[in-house]
Design an enzyme around this catalytic site. Sequence first.
Site, PDB file in Angstrom:
ATOM      1  N   HIS B  58       0.818  -1.217   0.000  1.00 26.50           N
ATOM      2  CA  HIS B  58       0.000   0.000   0.000  1.00 26.50           C
ATOM      3  C   HIS B  58       0.852   1.268   0.000  1.00 26.50           C
ATOM      4  O   HIS B  58       0.328   2.364  -0.179  1.00 26.50           O
ATOM      5  CB  HIS B  58      -1.030  -0.014   1.146  1.00 26.50           C
ATOM      6  CG  HIS B  58      -0.498   0.314   2.505  1.00 26.50           C
ATOM      7  ND1 HIS B  58      -0.130  -0.656   3.412  1.00 26.50           N
ATOM      8  CD2 HIS B  58      -0.272   1.498   3.117  1.00 26.50           C
ATOM      9  CE1 HIS B  58       0.289  -0.069   4.527  1.00 26.50           C
ATOM     10  NE2 HIS B  58       0.217   1.231   4.367  1.00 26.50           N
ATOM     11  N   ASP B  87       0.529  -7.595   1.700  1.00 21.81           N
ATOM     12  CA  ASP B  87       0.840  -6.167   1.790  1.00 21.81           C
ATOM     13  C   ASP B  87       2.352  -5.930   1.724  1.00 21.81           C
ATOM     14  O   ASP B  87       2.901  -5.157   2.495  1.00 21.81           O
ATOM     15  CB  ASP B  87       0.248  -5.538   3.057  1.00 21.81           C
ATOM     16  CG  ASP B  87       0.205  -4.009   2.972  1.00 21.81           C
ATOM     17  OD1 ASP B  87       0.420  -3.476   1.874  1.00 21.81           O
ATOM     18  OD2 ASP B  87      -0.021  -3.359   4.011  1.00 21.81           O
ATOM     19  N   SER B 154       4.391   2.783   7.907  1.00 18.70           N
ATOM     20  CA  SER B 154       4.135   1.692   6.954  1.00 18.70           C
ATOM     21  C   SER B 154       5.355   1.402   6.103  1.00 18.70           C
ATOM     22  O   SER B 154       5.919   2.305   5.493  1.00 18.70           O
ATOM     23  CB  SER B 154       2.960   2.053   6.045  1.00 18.70           C
ATOM     24  OG  SER B 154       1.759   1.905   6.742  1.00 18.70           O
TER      25      SER B 154
END
Lengths: 300, 198
Positions: B58, B87, B154
């Site tokens: 992402h 992910d 992230s």
Amino acid sequence: MPGFLVDFSNELANAVERAGASVISVPEGGREGVSGTIWREGVAITAEHTIRGLDEVTVVLPSGETAKAQVAGRDHGTDIVVLKVPGAGSAAILADEAQARVGEIVLSIGRRREEGLAATYGLISAIGGPWRTGQGARIDRWLRLDLNPFPGFSGGPVVNARGEVIGMATSGPRRSAATIPSSTVNRVVDQLLQRGRIARGYFGVGIQPVAFPEGTARTLGLEGEHGLLVVMVEPGGPAANAGILLGDIVVRVDGAELRGPHSLQGALDAEKVGQSVPVDLVRGGKPLQLNVVIAERPEK
Amino acid sequence: MTTAARLNPEASSGIRIGYSVGSMAEWLRRITVCIRGPRGTRGSGVIWRDGLIVTNAHVAVGKMHAIEFSDGRKAQGTLLARDTGTDLAAIVVDVAGLPVAAIRSAQELRAGEMVIAVGNPWDGEGAVSAGILHRAVGKQPVIFADIRLAPGNSGGPLADAHGNVVGVNSAIFRGLGCAVTSDAVKEFLAGAGVTEAA
């Protein structure tokens, strides 16, 4: 330098493992399972509100085995329920909670049926004196934690960095973690094992908070502006015997001004049962004092 | 100088832990990159080996990515592989001599072990946070940690007390930090045709 961090890390993991040997899972508790703590040999505790209405629950022991646990007694006030689980495992090692200090590292430990031990860490952020729960029960010490509560943590222990238990974790207001200190748990567990319930004082009235018209409180010599209107008097109850009537407004019990419905329960601790206490009321706009002999709340 | 020294408390273990986390963060920053998104958003990445950056799927949505290293160097990275299921994404950069992460299997982690994250939340480049492992990693390829993460974390590293990377931070779930395990990253890289470094 990193060696230091590694030692610190190992100590924390050891504390979780050590304390975890006394943590059980109660999969039926709450919405998705809660935890419990083996408090004494064959005796475990968990958060009362999570298994309300159940007399027997299945628990997952530290060994991984499942067992049946009988409810031996429950106390809504402190949110403690005592379970009898023969052969549950080793009892938790209790910390001397009087030694707890602000800033000390604490861990909240739980067990989940599938995933096993779980922990979050934080600090004791404040320590205070006795307080009362929303249900009027007296808790010996206020332990405020800076700690992230996690799903299913209720009923598990809050431990110090040595893995010694300073209290039982339960949910407090606003998604916070409240801690019932070990001394209070001990007191409640003793009483529940002996009698299956906690003795509480009892008045035999139904009450409704009311506000006095402006100035009235001052004329009556009251600090607050609220009283508790008697809306029900139980026939033959302590209040009825003392002559309290429907429509009386209770303002003080045993000399202490009431600040809301909970404060009346606060004035009804177990140690007051059998005692005659002065009750100040307002009847027909005039102050009046009666003596009420506090009885023990009957079992429902 | 002497006044300041006197005002400081004795170097207790607590203080030394603070220094230790600081020096650990220094190392982790060197193996962490900043990945800038098209709309000014920031994500992080881990230098998994020389010329290869691992991040979240992402974070790495497009083909080309502007990568910034901790020493200030900048480079264009090309997407090599991307898997939204785990992910994870791998980006190659034509930069040599980079500090490379030491990797440890997340399966070995014990509940309560200390974990450290470095990343690039909106309010701090190379920001460090510390916490503990919430529970031992089971069959799922996810690490749950009691650690405060922010969106810019992230793709950044989650490391143990030794500084070994055990996972790639990917999400926040009910206040817990979630990271993809290093084991899942290895599988992903193998599946993407990246063989173990000789």
